[in-house]
Scaffold this active site. Structure first.
Site, PDB file in Angstrom:
ATOM      1  CB  ALA A  61      66.382   4.869  40.902  1.00  0.00           C
ATOM      2  CB  ALA A  63      62.168   1.806  37.597  1.00  0.00           C
ATOM      3  CB  SER A  64      59.526  -1.662  35.169  1.00  0.00           C
ATOM      4  OG  SER A  64      58.840  -0.431  35.228  1.00  0.00           O
ATOM      5  CB  ALA A  66      64.146   4.203  32.091  1.00  0.00           C
ATOM      6  CD  GLN A  67      70.320   1.299  34.251  1.00  0.00           C
ATOM      7  OE1 GLN A  67      69.843   0.168  34.443  1.00  0.00           O
ATOM      8  NE2 GLN A  67      71.622   1.505  34.191  1.00  0.00           N
ATOM      9  CB  VAL A  68      67.548   7.634  37.181  1.00  0.00           C
ATOM     10  CG1 VAL A  68      67.970   9.076  37.404  1.00  0.00           C
ATOM     11  CG2 VAL A  68      66.140   7.568  36.627  1.00  0.00           C
ATOM     12  CE  LYS A  82      62.062   7.407  33.315  1.00  0.00           C
ATOM     13  NZ  LYS A  82      60.734   7.972  33.656  1.00  0.00           N
ATOM     14  CG  ASP A 214      53.856   5.521  38.664  1.00  0.00           C
ATOM     15  OD1 ASP A 214      53.299   4.754  39.474  1.00  0.00           O
ATOM     16  OD2 ASP A 214      54.910   5.228  38.074  1.00  0.00           O
TER      17      ASP A 214
END
Length: 251
Positions: A61, A63-64, A66-68, A82, A214
């Site tokens: 994934a 995202a805004s 970080a990425q995983v 992450k 969240d």
């Protein structure tokens, strides 16, 4: 981040907007592989090959902030790593200054915004996003949630690997599940899943006083046995006993 928040507000936006914004939950364009290697080395203080047997080059994934990536430790543990995007702190400072300006402008020229306090909303967003930038905060949140829920079989919280985490890199147990918005409800026990979600929410709010801040669909997974798992603890909310009592009275 604002797009992620809005993607859960079907009461505010048309369906086509919601569908488009939902992609921001975990489908932001990933960082280049060279940046990933540099960020890992910088965050861990050593070459990634010294601590991981393997890291998937393609993100699970993005995202805004970080990425995983899926990975395997030298000890054979299946984990997700992450990794914070390079330069994201500077980008946020720049974007937030623009948001603060727009909020002040709105309050000056649109009388009706006084009810909503745009500057107050942006100030709260500013505080939350800066806390989320420090992955050591998230690691502490995960440990707290793990302890709170360890005896609750309906909810799964990933274990954090402290020795493989820093302010910009966070390593957690890999949880095998499906994003809640992608499960086939016709083949699952919908009532069981709903009860698990309600029970988990109730315990967080009225027993622990610490809740996931969240909970968009990208952060809620359903496992094969219909157990619910939560991920991404960068933002959590806290309630004092008097606040909990006020909530009870309100309900």
């Amino acid at each position: 981040k604002l797009g992620q928040i809005l993607s859960t507000r079907q009461d505010l936006l048309p369906a086509e907007f919601i569908e488009e914004l939902a992609q921001l939950q975990d489908h932001v364009p990933p960082m280049p592989k060279e940046d990933l290697a540099r960020q890992l080395h910088s965050g861990l203080g050593r070459d990634p090959t010294e601590v991981f047997r393997h890291i998937e080059p393609e993100p699970l994934a993005a995202a805004s902030i970080a990425q995983v990536h899926r990975a395997e430790t030298l000890a054979g543990d299946e984990v997700v790593v992450k990794v914070q995007r390079p330069g994201i702190a500077d980008q946020l400072r720049s974007d937030l200054s623009v948001l603060h300006y727009i909020a002040r402008l709105l309050e000056a020229v649109v009388e009706e915004t006084g009810i909503y306090s745009p500057t107050g909303i942006i100030e709260e967003f500013d505080r939350a996003i800066h806390e989320e930038l420090d992955f050591l905060n998230e690691a502490a949140n995960i440990r707290e949630f793990y302890e709170n829920h360890r005896d609750r079989p309906y909810l799964r919280i990933p274990r954090v690997f402290d020795e493989l985490s820093s302010r910009t890199v966070l390593t957690m147990e890999f949880i095998r599940g499906t994003k809640i918005s992608q499960i086939d409800l016709a083949r699952r026990d919908r009532e069981k899943i709903a009860r698990h979600l309600v029970e988990a929410s109730f315990r967080q709010l009225f027993e622990d006083g610490v809740f996931h801040g969240d909970p968009h669909p990208g952060n809620i997974f359903v496992l094969d046995d219909d157990t619910v798992a939560l991920i991404d603890f960068g933002i959590v909310g806290r309630l004092t006993r008097p606040m909990q009592q006020t909530l009870v009275n309100l309900i």
